[in-house]
Design an enzyme around this catalytic site. Structure first.
Site, mmCIF file in Angstrom:
data_model
loop_
_atom_site.group_PDB
_atom_site.id
_atom_site.type_symbol
_atom_site.label_atom_id
_atom_site.label_comp_id
_atom_site.label_asym_id
_atom_site.label_seq_id
_atom_site.Cartn_x
_atom_site.Cartn_y
_atom_site.Cartn_z
ATOM 1 C CB THR A 132 -0.881 0.020 1.454
ATOM 2 O OG1 THR A 132 -1.506 1.166 1.512
ATOM 3 C CG2 THR A 132 -0.083 -0.189 2.266
ATOM 4 C CG ASP A 133 -1.292 5.119 -0.932
ATOM 5 O OD1 ASP A 133 -1.689 4.273 -0.005
ATOM 6 O OD2 ASP A 133 -1.727 5.824 -1.567
ATOM 7 C CD GLU A 134 -3.602 3.543 4.299
ATOM 8 O OE1 GLU A 134 -3.281 3.606 5.610
ATOM 9 O OE2 GLU A 134 -4.615 3.461 3.823
ATOM 10 C CE1 TYR A 158 -3.604 -2.836 5.716
ATOM 11 C CE2 TYR A 158 -3.419 -0.226 5.376
ATOM 12 C CZ TYR A 158 -3.504 -1.582 4.684
ATOM 13 O OH TYR A 158 -3.278 -1.901 3.344
ATOM 14 C CE LYS A 162 0.028 -4.554 2.982
ATOM 15 N NZ LYS A 162 -0.435 -5.896 2.353
#
Ligand code: NAD
Ligand code: DAU
Length: 352
Positions: A132-134, A158, A162
């Protein structure tokens, strides 16, 4: 064949359906069927000779290894994860277990299997990790978009879980030579998305005449990508990505949350008018998400330049397709909004 983890969830199921629609290479689909996994997503390929589903926890390393030895997939595409930021705030343990320990366990099974392959198969093998970009954290209004070289600064349980899995994948390539690929993608939307996420939640609430709960001032920005475009990007990275590399994937469609919700209201008013009045009357600002990242944006020049991938959908075209799908499939939402989902709604929104 390829092995997919998490192929009964939103993106995984779209990917499996897309994969089988684009060729005849079989898929072995491993999924634990948590609250987010739904076999109904795969109903159209129930009897497809190229699809085999196995209900399995990715933490079950020996069973995963046995399946790898039995089926000898040429690639693993790893989607399985706990994926919802709000749930990670209420209960981070499941995120540590699946996203970190599960990815570790899968990497170890893959390494053991891969290490014993003949040279040609070994060279062709790929472990594609869907991320993810997060992991990059939060941008200010004038900051440049996330590039593959942007330092990691995850802010939620989260995104931290990741980020940890991304680091494991990186290390398994660097230390053991496992031919890995990592993709970091922005917010997906489209058919089959579980109604805890912004777009399907708002569609469901708007159709039911319920409040549309916008967190904080609604000015947080996300980059939106239609799920079919994400699937196409993953296929392309699997085909031609360079082992050890990471690829950012995005839609070049930055939007504030309030703009997304207003556009959804407008579309629903057009396609399914509400006699009670415009859906925007339902917009309600509620208490913000703790640690809420302000802005994400993706610089997708690497995947465009090296691999020639570009999104096919604009936000306007993708959102229209998505709204049409939810309008055509009310039974899908009804069947998954079980008692446990209702409990989640009162837990997350009750005190806001
Ligand atoms: P999802 O929550 O809809 O689906 C996750 C799937 O993983 C479910 O089918 C679930 O049953 C399965 N799963 C969970 N724990 C498991 C375990 N221990 N063993 C086996 N299967 C397990 O998630 P999604 O939105 O489809 O996201 C898929 C992947 O893409 C995730 O890795 C996520 O981090 C990543 N991603 C998502 C987005 C997005 O906008 N949704 C964007 C970028 C990246
Ligand atoms: O950026 C990629 C990520 O996008 C993925 O890695 C995650 O798996 C995926 O869930 C998604 O994370 P977000 O937190 O951005 O998605 P979500 O749909 O939960 O929220 C999108 C934005 O909308 C976010 O700024 C929070 C806001 N929001 C969300 C909900 C559920 C609201 O304002 N109200 C809501 O009820």
């Amino acid at each position: 064949m390829i092995l997919v983890t998490g192929g009964a969830g939103f993106i995984g199921a779209n990917f499996v359906l897309d994969w089988l629609a684009h060729g005849d290479e079989p898929v072995l689909n491993l999924d634990l069927l948590t609250y987010a996994g739904n076999l109904e997503n795969l109903a159209s390929i129930e009897n497809h000779p190229g699809h085999r589903f196995v209900r399995l926890d990715i933490c079950e390393r020996d069973t995963v290894l046995g399946l790898l030895r039995e089926h000898r997939p040429r690639a693993i595409v790893h989607f399985a994860a706990e994926s919802h930021v709000d749930r990670s705030i209420h209960g981070p343990a499941a995120f540590i277990r699946t996203n970190i320990e599960g990815s570790f366990s899968l990497l170890e099974a893959a390494r053991e299997h891969w290490g014993a392959l003949p040279e040609a198969e070994k060279a062709a093998f790929r472990f594609l990790h869907v991320s993810t970009d997060e992991v990059y954290g939060s941008l200010g209004p004038a900051d440049p978009a996330f590039a593959e070289t942007t330092p990691y600064q995850p802010n939620s349980p989260y995104s931290a879980s990741k980020a940890a899995s991304d680091h494991l994948v990186r290390a398994w390539h660097h230390t053991y030579g496992l031919p890995t690929l990592t993709t970091n993608c922005s917010n997906n939307y489209g058919p089959l998305q579980f109604p805890e996420k912004l777009i399907p939640l708002m569609i469901g609430n708007a159709l039911a005449g319920k409040p549309l709960p916008v967190y904080g001032d609604g000015l947080n920005v996300r980059d939106w990508l239609y799920v079919g475009d994400h699937c196409a990007a993953i296929r392309r990275v699997l085909q031609a990505g360079r082992p050890g590399e990471t690829y950012n994937i995005g839609g070049n469609q930055e939007m504030t949350n309030i703009a997304v919700v207003r556009e959804l209201c407008r579309l629903l008013d057009e396609l399914r008018p509400d006699p009670a009045g415009p859906r925007s009357r339902l917009i309600t600002h509620v208490r913000d998400r703790p640690g809420h990242d302000r802005r994400y944006a993706i610089d997708a020049r690497k995947i465009a330049g090296e691999l020639g991938w570009q999104p096919a959908e604009t936000f306007a075209s993708g959102l229209r397709r998505t709204v049409a799908w939810y309008l055509d499939n009310p039974g899908w939402v009804e069947r998954i909004t079980s008692g446990r989902y209702t409990e989640w709604i009162s837990r997350n929104y009750g005190a806001r």
